[in-house]
Design a protein around this motif. Structure first.
Motif, PDB file in Angstrom:
ATOM      1  N   ALA A   1       0.837  -1.210   0.000  1.00  0.00           N
ATOM      2  CA  ALA A   1       0.000   0.000   0.000  1.00  0.00           C
ATOM      3  C   ALA A   1       0.866   1.252   0.000  1.00  0.00           C
ATOM      4  N   ALA A   2       1.964   1.209   0.784  1.00  0.00           N
ATOM      5  CA  ALA A   2       2.759   2.421   0.999  1.00  0.00           C
ATOM      6  C   ALA A   2       3.604   2.778  -0.201  1.00  0.00           C
ATOM      7  N   ASP A   3       4.069   1.765  -0.902  1.00  0.00           N
ATOM      8  CA  ASP A   3       5.137   1.991  -1.848  1.00  0.00           C
ATOM      9  C   ASP A   3       4.635   2.158  -3.265  1.00  0.00           C
TER      10      ASP A   3
ATOM     11  N   PRO B   1      -2.784   7.107   3.724  1.00  0.00           N
ATOM     12  CA  PRO B   1      -3.535   8.151   4.448  1.00  0.00           C
ATOM     13  C   PRO B   1      -2.778   8.665   5.673  1.00  0.00           C
ATOM     14  N   CYS B   2      -1.820   7.928   6.138  1.00  0.00           N
ATOM     15  CA  CYS B   2      -1.081   8.326   7.349  1.00  0.00           C
ATOM     16  C   CYS B   2       0.289   8.923   7.020  1.00  0.00           C
ATOM     17  N   GLN B   3       0.598   9.053   5.740  1.00  0.00           N
ATOM     18  CA  GLN B   3       1.881   9.675   5.376  1.00  0.00           C
ATOM     19  C   GLN B   3       1.738  11.198   5.451  1.00  0.00           C
TER      20      GLN B   3
ATOM     21  N   ARG C   1       2.011  13.108   7.947  1.00  0.00           N
ATOM     22  CA  ARG C   1       1.390  13.627   9.175  1.00  0.00           C
ATOM     23  C   ARG C   1       2.367  13.618  10.339  1.00  0.00           C
ATOM     24  N   GLY C   2       3.632  13.467  10.024  1.00  0.00           N
ATOM     25  CA  GLY C   2       4.643  13.537  11.079  1.00  0.00           C
ATOM     26  C   GLY C   2       4.787  12.258  11.888  1.00  0.00           C
ATOM     27  N   LEU C   3       4.137  11.179  11.467  1.00  0.00           N
ATOM     28  CA  LEU C   3       4.219   9.931  12.250  1.00  0.00           C
ATOM     29  C   LEU C   3       5.539   9.193  12.020  1.00  0.00           C
ATOM     30  N   GLY C   4       6.201   9.516  10.932  1.00  0.00           N
ATOM     31  CA  GLY C   4       7.490   8.872  10.670  1.00  0.00           C
ATOM     32  C   GLY C   4       8.518   9.202  11.751  1.00  0.00           C
ATOM     33  N   LYS C   5       8.442  10.398  12.290  1.00  0.00           N
ATOM     34  CA  LYS C   5       9.472  10.817  13.255  1.00  0.00           C
ATOM     35  C   LYS C   5       9.446   9.971  14.535  1.00  0.00           C
ATOM     36  N   PRO C   6       8.288   9.822  15.193  1.00  0.00           N
ATOM     37  CA  PRO C   6       8.310   8.955  16.378  1.00  0.00           C
ATOM     38  C   PRO C   6       8.698   7.510  16.057  1.00  0.00           C
TER      39      PRO C   6
ATOM     40  N   PRO D   1      10.543  12.505   0.923  1.00  0.00           N
ATOM     41  CA  PRO D   1      10.085  12.593   2.326  1.00  0.00           C
ATOM     42  C   PRO D   1      10.923  11.712   3.253  1.00  0.00           C
ATOM     43  N   ALA D   2      11.283  10.525   2.786  1.00  0.00           N
ATOM     44  CA  ALA D   2      12.077   9.624   3.624  1.00  0.00           C
ATOM     45  C   ALA D   2      13.458  10.235   3.889  1.00  0.00           C
ATOM     46  N   ILE D   3      14.066  10.779   2.860  1.00  0.00           N
ATOM     47  CA  ILE D   3      15.404  11.371   3.033  1.00  0.00           C
ATOM     48  C   ILE D   3      15.348  12.542   4.008  1.00  0.00           C
ATOM     49  N   ARG D   4      14.314  13.362   3.852  1.00  0.00           N
ATOM     50  CA  ARG D   4      14.176  14.495   4.791  1.00  0.00           C
ATOM     51  C   ARG D   4      14.016  13.978   6.217  1.00  0.00           C
ATOM     52  N   LEU D   5      13.230  12.947   6.349  1.00  0.00           N
ATOM     53  CA  LEU D   5      13.008  12.359   7.668  1.00  0.00           C
ATOM     54  C   LEU D   5      14.330  11.874   8.273  1.00  0.00           C
ATOM     55  N   TYR D   6      15.105  11.153   7.479  1.00  0.00           N
ATOM     56  CA  TYR D   6      16.361  10.596   7.995  1.00  0.00           C
ATOM     57  C   TYR D   6      17.355  11.709   8.340  1.00  0.00           C
TER      58      TYR D   6
END
Ligand SMILES: CC(C)(COP(=O)(O)OP(=O)(O)OC[C@H]1O[C@@H](n2cnc3c(N)ncnc32)[C@H](O)[C@@H]1OP(=O)(O)O)[C@@H](O)C(=O)NCCC(=O)NCCS
Length: 217
Positions: A88-90, A153-155, A157-162, A189-194
């Motif tokens: 679903a995510a990818d 739907p959950c991307q 929203r800042g949930l990756g950080k926790p 988004p993933a790179i920014r998160l990391y």
């Protein structure tokens, strides 16, 4: 004319009279236009694999989980759930059913320690990530942030950080002193998160150096 306006006209590229102009518009659009949610449009240019490293696991930033969410560890039988989340995510790659076993093997105890699932209050599992490892990453044992994904739907929203916060902490608790991850040039988004977590580019080729320069992250 801005790129966005041109992207908006992608379906009407034949409106452009000059074949050279058509090629330019298509090329630009393929590079910049993300596939529509739920679609598996292969990128026109293969994304470049990028690696990022964190040379220690000290001073990790903390991002608490917002109310209404919890994390749980792997439970036997989660393999299919993991596969569903990834699928679903990818939007970039098509995950195949054998992927879970290829990536993680079948040691349930190991997975219980290292694989996390993000769960909403109502019990719905909306994401996953794994505090994995590589015993021979450039000749040394490294922790690895592996296969992080949230359902669409959950991307954003800042949930990756926790989630990354807990995964990095878990790596440290498991005795790792440094960590790396693989990602791709298409996963901004993933790179920014990391980057928020102090992961820095590991540049192994001129192509990668050029991609990082272009990303400017
Ligand atoms: C990668 C992923 C886990 C990030 O989690 P997330 O909760 O969506 O991320 P966030 O909302 O915290 O956003 C992360 C950063 O990307 C930015 N971002 C989000 N969407 C973006 C977009 N479309 N373009 C550019 N930046 C974007 C956010 O602004 C944020 O950066 P900032 O904090 O500097 O502002 C999630 O988006 C996901 O599951 N993506 C699909 C699977 C995937 O790519 N996994 C990673 C494999 S390496």
């Amino acid at each position: 004319m801005t790129g966005l306006v041109e992207l908006g006209r992608l379906r009407h590229v034949e409106d452009y009279k000059s074949p050279a102009r058509q090629r330019t518009i298509l090329c630009y659009a393929r590079r910049k236009l993300a596939p529509a949610p739920g679609r598996m449009n292969p990128p026109a240019e293969p994304p470049i694999v990028l690696k990022m490293v964190r040379s220690d696991l000290e001073n990790l930033p903390e991002f608490p989980l917002p109310a209404g969410y919890r994390l749980r560890g792997y439970q036997r039988g989660d393999d299919e759930l993991w596969q569903r989340i990834q699928t679903a995510a990818d939007r970039l790659i098509q995950t195949k059913p054998a992927l879970f076993a290829e990536q993680f093997g079948s040691d349930a105890d190991l997975l219980r320690q290292r694989q996390l699932y993000l769960v909403e209050n109502d019990g719905e599992v909306i994401g996953t990530g794994t505090a994995w490892f590589n015993d021979d990453f450039q000749g040394r044992r490294f922790g690895r942030i592996h296969w992080v994904a949230l359902v669409p739907p959950c991307q954003g929203r800042g949930l990756g950080k926790p989630l990354i916060s807990v995964l990095c902490r878990r790596l440290r608790e498991l005795g790792h002193e440094q960590a790396y991850l693989s990602t791709s040039s298409a996963r901004v988004p993933a790179i920014r998160l990391y980057r928020h977590f102090g992961f820095v580019p590991l540049i192994e080729s001129e192509t990668q150096a050029a991609v990082w320069r272009e990303l400017g992250i």
